[in-house]
Write an enzyme that holds these catalytic residues in place. Structure first.
Site, short mmCIF file in Angstrom:
data_model
loop_
_atom_site.label_atom_id
_atom_site.label_comp_id
_atom_site.label_asym_id
_atom_site.label_seq_id
_atom_site.Cartn_x
_atom_site.Cartn_y
_atom_site.Cartn_z
N ASP A 1 2.79 4.20 12.52
CA ASP A 1 2.78 4.26 10.87
C ASP A 1 1.26 4.76 10.73
OD1 ASP A 1 4.17 2.90 11.15
OD2 ASP A 1 3.26 1.16 10.50
N LEU B 1 -0.05 7.66 -1.17
CA LEU B 1 0.97 8.22 -0.96
C LEU B 1 1.90 8.27 -2.03
CD1 LEU B 1 3.21 9.38 1.07
CD2 LEU B 1 3.26 7.57 2.72
#
Length: 530
Positions: free
Chosen positions: A290, A426
């Site tokens: 991640d 994001l």
């Protein structure tokens, strides 16, 4: 002097006030006009303390300047001594009172008061708050300990072994209005206790005169905040032979280095390198799949010297960010900040003009800003995520919960505070990027019925009419963005969109293009290799 809407540091008497308010049994008599009493608000509003700082103001007015202001000073000094009966009395003057040259410290010294009187001479027109805090702590400690200085320093750092006790250290530097100082002290105390090291005195935060007198009993001094404590630690080393640690434990690597340094100075077995992996969740995430989204993110850092240097190391070595700007408003820390910037191939920004900092931030086009409360405002104007890492700060950066920056738990707190804005960024970019996808269009069929479809269609029609009308209404000489050019620009992440827009417009002017289409945008990208 300069007139400004914002200042990173107050005058040096605010630093003196921080030291007095951090301690107990210490009172500060400040020769100042009525307007300089604003400093009380810093402690009651930002720190949210239940009591006012231990400060007595002479509060002279314009009409007093025609009389004997020296008598006014002596009267207030005597009243403060009688009413509060402090263990030590600090006497100084504000930036305005400095112009009168009443020398309140000398007046107080000659009054024969029963408690120690420490005179503070803080040049308000050449120094600022952090220097004032450092000088006040230094003068107070020196004034109280000068009678017990040995002729020849003969300190044994490993005396704890011969005396059959645990090693003892002092934590020096934490104060009120510092960034998370209270929480840092608790975390460092816990960290050292796990390694069999006791904390003797924490100063100035929570210390009294009797604690200052006990400073020489420690085996080692830990300098947590160099801006406040480095000069005091150096004095203790010169006069008592007590060494001090120089690593500030902010971040995983720095916390490990701090423990290694402290253990080495005390003659203890060094800690295991894997300790951080066992006590903090930050390394695990940094090595996970991640975290690859975060690799290479551009970061701009500005704050006090200690936190800016620590942030640069964490970003570059532990999170895989790219540091594109590093600076500090603290001129006393300019040398180490410049050294840290040089390691990253940057030129440090040493400046206390918030507009210059904002301009440098815009030029660097970062994806994350780590700074003070002012950088939070600047980043908001530029549309860039921001996390506060340093004073000056707002009340929201003084949480009621424990939220340290130092130690293993501090690494967890830092990770949360710095990474979450990027994650939210994001999400915002994805929503903006797919805003016109058929699943996001308001007219799309849904389980809510058909109430919103027609209205949505009308809105799109209105927007298209407005967009087509813009070209006719644009003044001569102004660049026009076509519909496909604007659509392509919106696909670019918002945190670099401003730089792309500026580059495209600059390129269009260079080649003499009056309209910026998607093709022009691609050409500009190729031209700037961005």
């Amino acid at each position: 002097m300069e007139l400004t809407l914002w200042t990173y540091e107050g005058p040096p008497h605010v630093g003196a006030m921080r030291i007095a308010a951090s301690m107990h049994g210490v009172h500060y008599v400040l020769h100042a006009p009525q307007g300089d009493t604003y400093a009380d608000l810093l402690f009651t509003m930002i720190e949210r303390r239940g009591q006012r700082p231990p400060v007595t103001y002479t509060t002279f007015q314009a009409r007093d300047l025609g009389g004997d202001t020296a008598e006014l000073v002596k009267r207030h000094v005597q009243e403060a001594a009688d009413r509060f009966q402090p263990d030590a009395l600090l006497v100084g003057e504000s930036c305005t009172a400095e112009l009168i040259q009443d020398q309140p410290g000398a007046l107080a010294q000659g009054m024969g008061l029963p408690m120690p009187v420490v005179t503070l001479e803080l040049p308000a027109y050449s120094k600022k708050e952090n220097w004032g805090a450092s000088e006040t702590f230094y003068q107070l400690m020196r004034g109280l300990l000068k009678q017990s200085v040995p002729p020849q320093p003969s300190h044994d750092v490993q005396a704890w072994k011969h005396e059959g006790r645990r090693p003892r250290v002092n934590l020096l530097g934490p104060s009120l209005l510092g960034f998370r100082c209270r929480d840092d002290v608790l975390e460092v105390q816990r960290l050292l206790s796990l390694h069999g090291i006791d904390v003797g005195v924490v100063a100035p935060l929570g210390a009294g005169v009797e604690d200052i007198l006990r400073l020489p009993q420690a085996d080692l001094n830990v300098c947590l905040y160099p801006e406040v404590a480095e000069s005091s630690c150096s004095w203790l080393e010169r006069n008592f032979g007590i060494p001090f640690s120089k690593t500030v434990p902010i971040g995983m690597g720095a916390t490990h280095d701090f423990l290694v340094e402290v253990h080495a100075l005390l003659g203890m077995t060094p800690p295991e390198a894997a300790e951080g992996y066992q006590r903090s969740r930050m390394p695990w995430y940094s090595e996970s799949v991640d975290s690859t989204y975060l690799t290479g993110k551009r970061v701009f850092i500005f704050g006090d010297g200690t936190h800016a240097i620590a942030a640069a190391r964490i970003c570059s070595e532990e999170l895989g960010f790219t540091v594109v700007g590093l600076g500090s408003y603290s001129r006393e820390m300019a040398r180490p900040v410049r050294a840290a910037a040089k390691k990253l191939g940057l030129e440090a920004l040493i400046c206390d003009d918030y507009l210059a900092v904002e301009a440098a931030m815009a030029e660097a086009a970062p994806e994350l800003v780590l700074g003070t409360q002012m950088e939070r405002h600047s980043a908001k104007r530029l549309g860039i995520p921001c996390a506060v890492i340093s004073t000056p700060m707002h009340v929201q950066d003084v949480p009621a919960r424990l939220s340290p920056q130092m130690g293993w738990e501090g690494a967890n707190v830092i990770f949360d505070a710095w990474v979450h804005p990027l994650m939210m960024g994001l999400e915002e970019h994805l929503i903006g990027m797919f805003r016109h996808d058929f699943e996001f269009v308001d007219g799309h069929q849904s389980h809510l019925g058909h109430a919103g479809g027609a209205g949505a269609g009308n809105n799109h029609g209105t927007e298209s009419v407005r967009a087509s009308g813009c070209q006719d209404e644009a003044p001569s000489g102004q660049l026009i963005w076509t519909a496909d050019g604007e659509a392509e620009l919106k696909k670019i992440p918002f945190f670099v969109r401003g730089k792309v827009r500026r580059n495209a417009e600059s390129y269009a002017r260079t080649v003499g293009c009056k309209e910026i289409s998607s093709e022009t945008l691609y050409d500009a990208k190729a031209h700037y290799k961005a």
